[in-house]
Structures are given as structure tokens and as C-alpha cells.
Design an enzyme around this catalytic site. Sequence first.
Site, PDB file in Angstrom:
ATOM      1  N   ASP A  36       0.840  -1.226   0.000  1.00 59.04           N
ATOM      2  CA  ASP A  36       0.000   0.000   0.000  1.00 59.04           C
ATOM      3  C   ASP A  36       0.868   1.267   0.000  1.00 59.04           C
ATOM      4  O   ASP A  36       0.753   2.119   0.894  1.00 59.04           O
ATOM      5  CB  ASP A  36      -0.916   0.058   1.229  1.00 59.04           C
ATOM      6  CG  ASP A  36      -1.900  -1.085   1.305  1.00 59.04           C
ATOM      7  OD1 ASP A  36      -2.287  -1.610   0.253  1.00 59.04           O
ATOM      8  OD2 ASP A  36      -2.285  -1.441   2.435  1.00 59.04           O
ATOM      9  N   GLU A 202     -11.475  -1.896  -2.408  1.00 58.87           N
ATOM     10  CA  GLU A 202     -10.840  -1.129  -1.339  1.00 58.87           C
ATOM     11  C   GLU A 202      -9.716  -0.284  -1.904  1.00 58.87           C
ATOM     12  O   GLU A 202      -9.517  -0.225  -3.120  1.00 58.87           O
ATOM     13  CB  GLU A 202     -10.332  -2.062  -0.233  1.00 58.87           C
ATOM     14  CG  GLU A 202      -9.323  -3.096  -0.689  1.00 58.87           C
ATOM     15  CD  GLU A 202      -8.967  -4.099   0.407  1.00 58.87           C
ATOM     16  OE1 GLU A 202      -9.503  -4.018   1.517  1.00 58.87           O
ATOM     17  OE2 GLU A 202      -8.128  -4.972   0.129  1.00 58.87           O
TER      18      GLU A 202
END
Length: 323
Positions: A36, A202
Amino acid sequence: MKFISTLIATALIFISSANAYANPGACSGTCNNSHDPSIIRRSSDGTYFRFSTGGGLAVHTAPALVGPWTYKGVVLSGGSKIDLTGNTDLWAPDVHLVGSTYYLYYSVSSFGSQNSAIGLATSTTLDVGSWTDHGATGIASSSSKNYNAIDPNLIAVGSAYYLNFGSFWGDIYQAPMAATPTKTSASSYNIAFNSSGTHAMEGSYMFNHGGYYYLFFSRGICCGYDTDRPAKGAEYSIEVCRSSSATGGFVDKNGVSCTSGGGTVVLASHGTVYGPGGQGVYDDPTYGPVLYYHHVDTSIGYADGDKIFGWNTISWVNGWPTV
Ligand SMILES: *[C@@H]1O[C@H](CO)[C@@H](O)[C@H](O)[C@H]1NC(C)=O
Ligand SMILES: *[C@@H]1O[C@H](CO)[C@@H](O)[C@H](O)[C@H]1NC(C)=O
């Protein structure tokens, strides 16, 4: 023979153009430990900072986007002051310059849980040791909510700020933020949802380009590929929707509403690149807008710690981002 080999060559070109994703751009130094990622370049000296998921949020720096990247330490060595399980294993940093201060949003959660909150740390330099934790932003969730308060992403619209967030359950939500975006100023609302399957959306990231707000998101299973490999195609991939408004009306390339299952694939597994996601977009002074992400290199390893930093320059084809 000549004819047959020409036929084979033509077929090969056809096959490769059907999945014509560019390989990730160059990366040297420490390119793993990159789950991420959030990228920002410090304007005072041109140093690139890469923040990533895990512990107190890892910090790597480099003189250029291509590296060489060096590990520097973590943002919050004592974890977050938010009192929730997971507050020493922070996720999904998102860094922006707001005025003359760097804002880093992060999530506190634990895997598969809706007991989550989005926190904020700030710094004027980005350096390890310079961060102040402010804790809660007002975006939090428990099993009574339609959303999961993880994967924050700030977008500025003129002088207003919005925070996109969310994962699974009701997918992607957005909260209006106060003029100084430390806290929410109103309740949140849904901006993307796929009612089919497990609502596996997401890691949203919104980018303003050419009159549109592009809502990128990761679809599928993010993690644990070394122990529990998802069915082919169920691993992470990167999709996009767009709208002329930052606050709603997102559609995909076919005009399907992104609150009704729409989404156009930008990057999926190809070659030795597996499960690209956790993406962001950075308007780089050298390369222009780049899509950056983590992925597994199948020739190295499938573990979460093996997630490698990838990036590609974006080509805008008829107003849609392609790599
Ligand atoms: C919506 O979810 C279904 C079921 O998981 C999936 O097959 C489909 O590709 C998703 N749509 C998009 C645009 O990702
Ligand atoms: C990153 O790769 C190096 C080898 O290049 C390895 O020693 C290290 O353990 C890896 N980091 C993680 C978090 O797996």
C-alpha cells in the site's frame, strides 16, 4: 514454413497486445516492504518519500522515483493513540501537502474486522522523528456500519477537502472534511459499490485530470498469497471510474455506474507481475502522472513482505488512464 512462422508471429503479437500492460518502471535499492505505498516528493530538496503498511508505517527515501530507495525508519514508532486493536500495526498511509504541512492519514484495524478507524499524523519535513500523531479523524466503524473505516485518501477540490475510504462491506465511501482537514465536517456517503460477490473493493485513490475526477480502486484479495492463493482473477487488480464531480456520479468506460458494479480494469496480473494494487497516482515532475502500486514478482515470492513497488506512466486514451 515462412508463411507458418509469419502466422505464428502475428498470433503472438495479437496475444501480447490483448494484455498489453507495460512492465513496472525501474526500481533500485529496497523496493520490497512496499505494501500500500504512498509517494510524495519533498519540494525543498527533491527527495522522494515512500510510506507503506505495517508496524509504525515504514519510510523509505530516494533521490528519484526509480531509486535507489533506502529504509529510514517508521512514522509512528509507538503506534497510534487510537485505542483499537491494531494500533501498533498501521495500514495504508496516504500523504499530501496541505498548506505547508504534510498530512499522513492511516488506518487502525485488524484483518477481516470492521472495528476500524482512520487517524492522522502531521509533519513539516516528512523526516523520520518529525511526525506528530493527532489520532482520530472522526471516521470510524464497527459492525453497525455499512463500511469499514480503512484505506484513507484525501482529495482537494478548490479549497474544500474530502476523504475517500473503505473496503468490502459497502465498498468505497467519502466524508467531507473541515477546511483544515484534521476532522470530518459531515457524515459520509457511498461513492462506489459492487453488490455482487464479496464486495471486494478497497484502497481507493482519487486523481483530478483533464476535467475529471478519476476514482482508482483495488478489487479482489490483497494478501496472504503465499499461504492461500486466490482463484485466478480473484487476486488484486486495479480499476477506475470517473466523474466530473469529486463527490459522486462515477461511471466506468462503458457508462456503468460505479455504485452499481461498474469499474474499468487499468492493471491486472501479467507476466511475473501478480496482484497489483494498493495504488496511488502521483503527478511526477519528470514522468507526469504515474500509477504506482505494490505487486508480487512471481520469480521472487508471494509473501506480503515480498510486495514490491511498481510504477508506470499513465497514457490517457480518450480520457481513460492506461498503462
Ligand atoms: C463485481 O463483482 C463481481 C463478483 O465478484 C465480479 O465478477 C465483477 O468483476 C465485479 N465488477 C467489477 C467492475 O469489478
Ligand atoms: C526485502 O528483500 C531483502 C533481500 O533483497 C530481504 O533480505 C528482506 O527480508 C526483504 N524484506 C521483507 C520485508 O521481506
